[in-house]
Design a protein around this motif. Structure first.
Motif, PDB file in Angstrom:
ATOM      1  N   UNK A 202      26.203  35.360 -69.640  1.00  0.00           N
ATOM      2  CA  UNK A 202      24.956  34.629 -69.375  1.00  0.00           C
ATOM      3  C   UNK A 202      24.177  34.430 -70.676  1.00  0.00           C
ATOM      4  N   UNK A 203      24.153  35.460 -71.523  1.00  0.00           N
ATOM      5  CA  UNK A 203      23.460  35.342 -72.803  1.00  0.00           C
ATOM      6  C   UNK A 203      24.136  34.297 -73.681  1.00  0.00           C
ATOM      7  N   UNK A 204      25.485  34.257 -73.672  1.00  0.00           N
ATOM      8  CA  UNK A 204      26.199  33.238 -74.443  1.00  0.00           C
ATOM      9  C   UNK A 204      25.858  31.845 -73.939  1.00  0.00           C
ATOM     10  N   UNK A 205      25.802  31.682 -72.615  1.00  0.00           N
ATOM     11  CA  UNK A 205      25.465  30.378 -72.045  1.00  0.00           C
ATOM     12  C   UNK A 205      24.038  29.970 -72.432  1.00  0.00           C
ATOM     13  N   UNK A 206      23.119  30.909 -72.362  1.00  0.00           N
ATOM     14  CA  UNK A 206      21.736  30.598 -72.742  1.00  0.00           C
ATOM     15  C   UNK A 206      21.644  30.249 -74.222  1.00  0.00           C
ATOM     16  N   UNK A 207      22.390  30.987 -75.052  1.00  0.00           N
ATOM     17  CA  UNK A 207      22.399  30.689 -76.477  1.00  0.00           C
ATOM     18  C   UNK A 207      22.930  29.282 -76.725  1.00  0.00           C
ATOM     19  N   UNK A 208      24.025  28.933 -76.052  1.00  0.00           N
ATOM     20  CA  UNK A 208      24.591  27.592 -76.208  1.00  0.00           C
ATOM     21  C   UNK A 208      23.585  26.529 -75.744  1.00  0.00           C
ATOM     22  N   UNK A 209      22.898  26.806 -74.631  1.00  0.00           N
ATOM     23  CA  UNK A 209      21.902  25.862 -74.111  1.00  0.00           C
ATOM     24  C   UNK A 209      20.755  25.693 -75.104  1.00  0.00           C
ATOM     25  N   UNK A 210      20.262  26.785 -75.679  1.00  0.00           N
ATOM     26  CA  UNK A 210      19.170  26.711 -76.647  1.00  0.00           C
ATOM     27  C   UNK A 210      19.608  25.985 -77.919  1.00  0.00           C
ATOM     28  N   UNK A 211      20.833  26.222 -78.352  1.00  0.00           N
ATOM     29  CA  UNK A 211      21.329  25.520 -79.535  1.00  0.00           C
ATOM     30  C   UNK A 211      21.446  24.023 -79.259  1.00  0.00           C
ATOM     31  N   UNK A 212      21.918  23.666 -78.055  1.00  0.00           N
ATOM     32  CA  UNK A 212      22.017  22.250 -77.688  1.00  0.00           C
ATOM     33  C   UNK A 212      20.620  21.623 -77.675  1.00  0.00           C
TER      34      UNK A 212
END
Length: 158
Positions: A51-61
């Motif tokens: 979930x943290x990886x997904x949130x990180x990817x979302x924030x980077x996007x």
């Protein structure tokens, strides 16, 4: 009967009581429960990591999108500033052209006024000179001829 014997008897009684109350089963069950709980915590940690990886990817996007949007806004502002500068230069040139035309018109009007004033002065001088000359020539004939001549000269010169 020495102390070693009684220690051995106490030890045997201790083991009998432990087996009677099912101590090893309880210890095994406790260890199994703890292993299950640890596995659950590890699985939960993995899920949280994903979930943290997904949130990180979302924030980077989102950050990349915001950077692109900021660059677009900056480019639009630069284009608008260039257009405003061109418009200001065009208006300045129009203003200078209008002011030049007005100055030229004022100069032409002043020139025309000066010419008209010179002509009027010349006419007045000519009339006065003619009047003087006629007055000298016709001093004997009277004032009627002089007045008619002055009026005719003024009429012809104006």
């Amino acid at each position: 009967m020495d102390n070693s014997f009684w220690a051995l008897v106490g030890l045997i009684l201790f083991f009998v009581i432990i087996f009677y109350v099912r101590g090893p089963q309880k210890v095994g069950k406790t260890l199994d429960d703890r292993a299950v709980r640890i596995r659950q915590e590890i699985e939960e940690a993995r899920e949280l990591k994903e979930e943290a990886k997904q949130q990180l990817a979302e924030y980077q996007r989102r950050r990349r999108e915001a950077e692109v949007e900021a660059q677009d806004i900056l480019a639009a502002a630069k284009r608008e500033a260039a257009l405003m500068l061109e418009d200001a230069q065009r208006r300045n040139e129009e203003y200078i052209t209008r002011r030049t035309a007005m100055a030229e018109a004022k100069i032409a009007q002043a020139e025309t006024d000066a010419i008209a004033e010179v002509r009027a002065s010349a006419v007045d001088l000519a009339v006065e000179a003619a009047a003087k000359i006629l007055a000298e020539r016709q001093a004997a004939e009277g004032g009627r001829f002089i007045n008619e001549s002055i009026a005719a000269v003024r009429k012809n010169l104006n």
